[in-house]
Structure formats: C-alpha cells, structure tokens
Design an enzyme around this catalytic site. Structure first.
Site, PDB file in Angstrom:
ATOM      1  N   GLN A   1     -10.541  69.925  10.079  1.00  0.00           N
ATOM      2  CA  GLN A   1     -11.792  69.453  10.669  1.00  0.00           C
ATOM      3  C   GLN A   1     -12.663  68.823   9.592  1.00  0.00           C
ATOM      4  O   GLN A   1     -13.389  69.506   8.877  1.00  0.00           O
ATOM      5  CB  GLN A   1     -12.544  70.586  11.362  1.00  0.00           C
ATOM      6  CG  GLN A   1     -13.752  70.055  12.097  1.00  0.00           C
ATOM      7  CD  GLN A   1     -14.413  71.090  12.971  1.00  0.00           C
ATOM      8  OE1 GLN A   1     -13.896  72.169  13.209  1.00  0.00           O
ATOM      9  NE2 GLN A   1     -15.590  70.761  13.458  1.00  0.00           N
ATOM     10  N   PHE A   2     -12.609  67.494   9.508  1.00  0.00           N
ATOM     11  CA  PHE A   2     -13.337  66.790   8.456  1.00  0.00           C
ATOM     12  C   PHE A   2     -14.844  66.921   8.593  1.00  0.00           C
ATOM     13  O   PHE A   2     -15.580  66.802   7.614  1.00  0.00           O
ATOM     14  CB  PHE A   2     -12.916  65.320   8.381  1.00  0.00           C
ATOM     15  CG  PHE A   2     -13.643  64.412   9.330  1.00  0.00           C
ATOM     16  CD1 PHE A   2     -14.744  63.691   8.892  1.00  0.00           C
ATOM     17  CD2 PHE A   2     -13.240  64.270  10.645  1.00  0.00           C
ATOM     18  CE1 PHE A   2     -15.427  62.846   9.753  1.00  0.00           C
ATOM     19  CE2 PHE A   2     -13.908  63.429  11.506  1.00  0.00           C
ATOM     20  CZ  PHE A   2     -15.003  62.720  11.060  1.00  0.00           C
ATOM     21  N   THR A   3     -15.351  67.213   9.781  1.00  0.00           N
ATOM     22  CA  THR A   3     -16.802  67.288   9.952  1.00  0.00           C
ATOM     23  C   THR A   3     -17.432  68.453   9.190  1.00  0.00           C
ATOM     24  O   THR A   3     -18.640  68.457   8.977  1.00  0.00           O
ATOM     25  CB  THR A   3     -17.194  67.374  11.440  1.00  0.00           C
ATOM     26  OG1 THR A   3     -16.616  68.546  12.009  1.00  0.00           O
ATOM     27  CG2 THR A   3     -16.732  66.133  12.202  1.00  0.00           C
TER      28      THR A   3
END
Length: 145
Positions: free
Chosen positions: A78-80
């Site tokens: 999850q890059f966020t």
C-alpha cells in the site's frame, strides 16, 4: 518501510472480482515503502511484524506473536502509507519509493516472512485491490523499520 499491523479474525483481498488471498485469525499487514528504504529495512520489518507481541496470553495480556499463536499473515502492498499529510488537503507521495523499487522491497519483505513462517498470503503489487477484514479488538499498530 512502514507496516500497519491489524490483528484480525479474518481478512481477504479481491482483484477484478476474484479472491486472490484469504486468511483466518492472524495479521493483516499493509506495507509501504519509502525512497530511502533498503533490503535490510524489508528484512527487519518482516522480523518485527512476525515477533511483535499483540496477541493475548493466558492472562489476557498482549504477550504473544503471530508465530506463537500459529496465526496467518496477509501482506498487502500500500503505497499510500508513504504519503506526507502534514500540510494542505491533498497528500504528497514525494517520499514514496518508485514502483519497481517498492515492488522489489515488498518481495524481499515477503520472502523474509516466508523464511520464518509458513502461513503467509499476499495481495498483488500495483493492482486495484479490495481488502476486507474483521479487526480483532480493534488492535492496530504502526511499525517503521
């Protein structure tokens, strides 16, 4: 690297309407990679999440790890998590690792976890995923390597 650990009684990941991963009791771990991370960070994060004592012992105290409980682990990229949200009303992803580098480090983390625990499942890097979970407690912790 960043890991958001959630103790769960169940979790799953769907991509394009298909279940690609499912666990019962254990940990759902959302994993983010920042540009300054290296393989040693991925290995350390895997060790910490597997050894982190967030499951109750016989006395009800958080004193057991997912390995101690023979629980399952679902790792979801999850890059966020790498977002900078300190200013304004729109997150900045300037500190997030480039996609290929992040995928490589996510895979290092997965391999390090699999080398110590045989109950690992994964989401799909770069996919539009739908994640479902039942948080147990709720118990949620933010770890950084």
């Amino acid at each position: 690297m960043i890991a958001l650990l959630q103790r769960v009684t169940g979790a799953s990941v769907r991509v394009a309407g298909e279940d690609i991963a499912r666990i019962e009791s254990g940990l759902l771990v959302l994993v983010g990679v920042v540009e300054t991370d290296a393989a040693k960070d991925a290995q350390r994060l895997a060790a910490r999440m597997l050894d982190y004592r967030i499951f109750p012992d016989a006395g009800g105290k958080m004193n057991r790890s997912v390995i101690d409980t023979a629980g399952e682990v679902l790792l979801v990229p999850q890059f966020t998590l790498a977002a900078d949200t300190r200013r304004g009303l729109r997150p900045s992803f300037a500190r997030a690792a480039p996609p290929q580098y992040a995928e490589d480090l996510f895979n290092v983390c997965v391999q390090a976890a699999e080398s110590r625990h045989n109950r690992i499942a994964c989401g799909r890097f770069g996919a539009d995923m739908q994640v479902q979970l039942t948080n147990d407690g709720p118990v949620t912790f933010w770890l950084e390597s």
